[in-house]
Scaffold this active site. Sequence first.
Site, PDB file in Angstrom:
ATOM      1  N   ASP A 175       1.214 -11.337   6.688  1.00  0.00           N
ATOM      2  CA  ASP A 175       1.865 -10.446   5.695  1.00  0.00           C
ATOM      3  C   ASP A 175       3.060  -9.670   5.825  1.00  0.00           C
ATOM      4  O   ASP A 175       3.731  -9.140   5.069  1.00  0.00           O
ATOM      5  CB  ASP A 175       0.701  -9.308   5.217  1.00  0.00           C
ATOM      6  CG  ASP A 175       0.377  -8.422   6.368  1.00  0.00           C
ATOM      7  OD1 ASP A 175      -0.314  -9.174   7.482  1.00  0.00           O
ATOM      8  OD2 ASP A 175       0.303  -7.344   6.561  1.00  0.00           O
ATOM      9  N   ASN A 176       3.399  -9.978   7.312  1.00  0.00           N
ATOM     10  CA  ASN A 176       4.668  -9.331   7.718  1.00  0.00           C
ATOM     11  C   ASN A 176       5.731 -10.420   7.773  1.00  0.00           C
ATOM     12  O   ASN A 176       6.701 -10.413   8.929  1.00  0.00           O
ATOM     13  CB  ASN A 176       4.460  -8.561   8.994  1.00  0.00           C
ATOM     14  CG  ASN A 176       3.818  -7.183   8.738  1.00  0.00           C
ATOM     15  OD1 ASN A 176       3.875  -6.821   7.456  1.00  0.00           O
ATOM     16  ND2 ASN A 176       3.159  -6.761   9.721  1.00  0.00           N
TER      17      ASN A 176
ATOM     18  N   ASP B 273      -2.802   6.742   2.627  1.00  0.00           N
ATOM     19  CA  ASP B 273      -2.193   7.712   1.552  1.00  0.00           C
ATOM     20  C   ASP B 273      -0.857   7.186   0.965  1.00  0.00           C
ATOM     21  O   ASP B 273      -0.331   8.006   0.250  1.00  0.00           O
ATOM     22  CB  ASP B 273      -1.690   9.121   2.322  1.00  0.00           C
ATOM     23  CG  ASP B 273      -0.964   8.885   3.543  1.00  0.00           C
ATOM     24  OD1 ASP B 273      -0.444   7.857   3.812  1.00  0.00           O
ATOM     25  OD2 ASP B 273      -0.996   9.890   4.308  1.00  0.00           O
TER      26      ASP B 273
ATOM     27  N   GLY C 148       0.855  -1.053  -0.176  1.00  0.00           N
ATOM     28  CA  GLY C 148       0.160   0.091   0.049  1.00  0.00           C
ATOM     29  C   GLY C 148       0.923   1.261   0.058  1.00  0.00           C
ATOM     30  O   GLY C 148       0.385   2.341  -0.330  1.00  0.00           O
ATOM     31  N   ARG C 149       2.053   1.237   0.454  1.00  0.00           N
ATOM     32  CA  ARG C 149       2.967   2.279   0.439  1.00  0.00           C
ATOM     33  C   ARG C 149       4.389   1.755   0.340  1.00  0.00           C
ATOM     34  O   ARG C 149       5.613   2.542   0.822  1.00  0.00           O
ATOM     35  CB  ARG C 149       2.882   3.062   1.728  1.00  0.00           C
ATOM     36  CG  ARG C 149       2.967   2.389   2.788  1.00  0.00           C
ATOM     37  CD  ARG C 149       3.767   2.993   3.837  1.00  0.00           C
ATOM     38  NE  ARG C 149       3.513   2.243   5.186  1.00  0.00           N
ATOM     39  CZ  ARG C 149       3.727   2.726   6.341  1.00  0.00           C
ATOM     40  NH1 ARG C 149       3.790   4.266   6.470  1.00  0.00           N
ATOM     41  NH2 ARG C 149       3.508   2.210   7.385  1.00  0.00           N
TER      42      ARG C 149
HETATM   43  P1  AMP Z   1       1.705  -3.079   8.238  1.00  0.00           P
HETATM   44  O1  AMP Z   1       0.695  -3.035   9.240  1.00  0.00           O
HETATM   45  O2  AMP Z   1       2.344  -1.712   8.041  1.00  0.00           O
HETATM   46  O3  AMP Z   1       2.249  -4.387   7.853  1.00  0.00           O
HETATM   47  O4  AMP Z   1       0.527  -2.700   7.076  1.00  0.00           O
HETATM   48  C1  AMP Z   1      -0.686  -3.581   6.507  1.00  0.00           C
HETATM   49  C2  AMP Z   1      -1.077  -3.061   5.273  1.00  0.00           C
HETATM   50  O5  AMP Z   1      -1.492  -1.896   5.230  1.00  0.00           O
HETATM   51  C3  AMP Z   1      -0.091  -3.322   4.099  1.00  0.00           C
HETATM   52  O6  AMP Z   1      -0.780  -3.565   2.965  1.00  0.00           O
HETATM   53  C4  AMP Z   1       0.479  -2.042   4.181  1.00  0.00           C
HETATM   54  O7  AMP Z   1       0.950  -1.733   2.890  1.00  0.00           O
HETATM   55  C5  AMP Z   1      -0.739  -1.024   4.228  1.00  0.00           C
HETATM   56  N1  AMP Z   1      -0.533   0.241   4.596  1.00  0.00           N
HETATM   57  C6  AMP Z   1      -0.065   0.362   6.012  1.00  0.00           C
HETATM   58  N2  AMP Z   1       0.169   1.925   6.016  1.00  0.00           N
HETATM   59  C7  AMP Z   1      -0.022   2.467   4.943  1.00  0.00           C
HETATM   60  C8  AMP Z   1      -0.347   3.910   4.357  1.00  0.00           C
HETATM   61  N3  AMP Z   1       0.141   4.998   4.741  1.00  0.00           N
HETATM   62  N4  AMP Z   1      -0.769   4.060   3.105  1.00  0.00           N
HETATM   63  C9  AMP Z   1      -1.115   2.801   2.336  1.00  0.00           C
HETATM   64  N5  AMP Z   1      -1.140   1.758   2.904  1.00  0.00           N
HETATM   65  C10 AMP Z   1      -0.500   1.388   3.960  1.00  0.00           C
HETATM   66 MG    MG Z   2       3.448  -4.738   6.402  1.00  0.00          MG
END
Ligand code: AMP
Ligand code: MG
Length: 523
Positions: A272-273, A137, A105-106
């Site tokens: 996913d991590n 975002d 997502g980013r």
């Molecule tokens: P995370 O918890 O950081 O592993 O993120 C979980 C999901 O949310 C993943 O698909 C990330 O790419 C997405 N994600 C987290 N932060 C953002 C952001 N600011 N904008 C877009 N996608 C995000």
């Molecule tokens: Mg992640």
Amino acid sequence: MTLLKLHINDVFTKKLPADPALENTRRQVAQACFSYVTPKKTSAPELLHHSPEMLKELGLTEADAQSDLFLKVFTGNELLPNSRPYAMCYGGHQFGSWAGQLGDGRAINLAEVQQDQKIWALQLKGAGETPYSRTADGLAVLRSSLREYLCSEAMHHLGVPTTRALSLALSGDQVLRDVLYNGNPAYEKGAIVCRAAPSFLRFGSYEIFASRNDTATLKTLVDYTVERHFPHLGAPSKTTYLHFFREVGQRSMEMVMHWQRVGFVHGVMNTDNMSILGLTIDYGPYGWLEGYDPGWTPNTTDRVHKRYRYGTQPQLVLWNLYKLANALYPLIGEAAPLEAILAQLQQDLETSHLNMMRSKLGLQKPERSDAKLITDLESVLQATETDMTLFYRQLSHFTAQGGDSGLAAIQMAFYAPEEVVGDVRAQWEAWFLAYRERLQKEDRKDRERAAAMNAVNPKYVLRNYMAQMAIDAAEQGDVTVLDELFQLLKKPYDEQLPHEKWYAKRPEWARNKVGCSMLSCSS
Ligand code: AMP
Ligand code: MG
């Protein structure tokens, strides 16, 4: 300029199915492993730091890092010739439940680089929206970017398998975040990290196709993974898939044992991590144990259930491996061999935990009684708040023959030394007595044992407050703390006298400070 000579070899996008749609709208992407995207231009990019070690891995020079092109490329403002950036599609189980499609997502992959027989996928984190951005975002803020940049390089130097980081830059743009999720959003400095790994594939990259009954794409992706990243396993077949699963399991367990050894708590071990290569990935609300507490998690989002607390991390890796097994099942068609591998991993977990703990205690020759010595230690460490890093490091001063109680050696690890009286003191003394008896069964000299212990028990780790100090300074435009910590953490096992001030307990001001003891997922 060498930057232009980077040996780009984009095998991932060549071999795997692409999303045919090119517009940057949030959507479900079917039967494709990635979508082509373009990083967002930033208003006033500024390079804050780069990793000389990672620069070298890529065959780049300091002159490259100083160039305008480097800044532009690693903030997404200019593309490398012959490259076509993309975001990867994946799903995941978040906090125990299937969350459907997530994806980059980013994160935006710039290119894959081949250097000295190694593959490096280069990825910008925080470079703007992708089809997978869902409601967010696509941007990242300085505090979380600095934390990822600093910690992933520190983990590498600690000998923990991890993704790496090449650079940390400010975007020049403002990013709105509600840090505590309490309705108080504020603007923060936007930042971009360029991170690197042989691959950013995750367990969730496979789960997404299994969840959609898309066995054809699943097989394409698994075959690609085996051929490119596990070539020693041989040509893809059912047997190879099982070997692949076993190796992913072993690597993941090895990774988490390192976390336990150094006191690292990931905080968001969703599928996913979980890297398919067994690398620590996605540094979010992670933290380092200060007072030893198996129930501790830095992640405030998880504070009720504490699913991802320190003490449960190895079991959670196994849980995630079950999910991966389910995802691979359609290619194998039999549950029994997958279950057998999982059962073996569960069993190996106990042995490797025991061996890891033996190494921390400097025990060379296994003894049956070690398990009890270790459980007793884990309990006495919680009798009064005791700093994990200081405790193990100081323990190397304890001698097998000396007459002291051991408490003097570890005194500096106690947060409330006045509590080490009565029962607590008696527990510690009993433990040291047992430890001394145990050491007498070893035929290693104290000095040799101390050296071996100091090679597995780091002297310096990125304590939560240290990262926060680097952030506070960087927010004011001062990167000296960041640089000092970056240099310090390159040699975490060495005595570094000029840096002795970092060999200390967490200061009291940091006990309940946001960013030091509590971290949210907001990044
Ligand atoms: P995370 O918890 O950081 O592993 O993120 C979980 C999901 O949310 C993943 O698909 C990330 O790419 C997405 N994600 C987290 N932060 C953002 C952001 N600011 N904008 C877009 N996608 C995000
Ligand atoms: Mg992640």
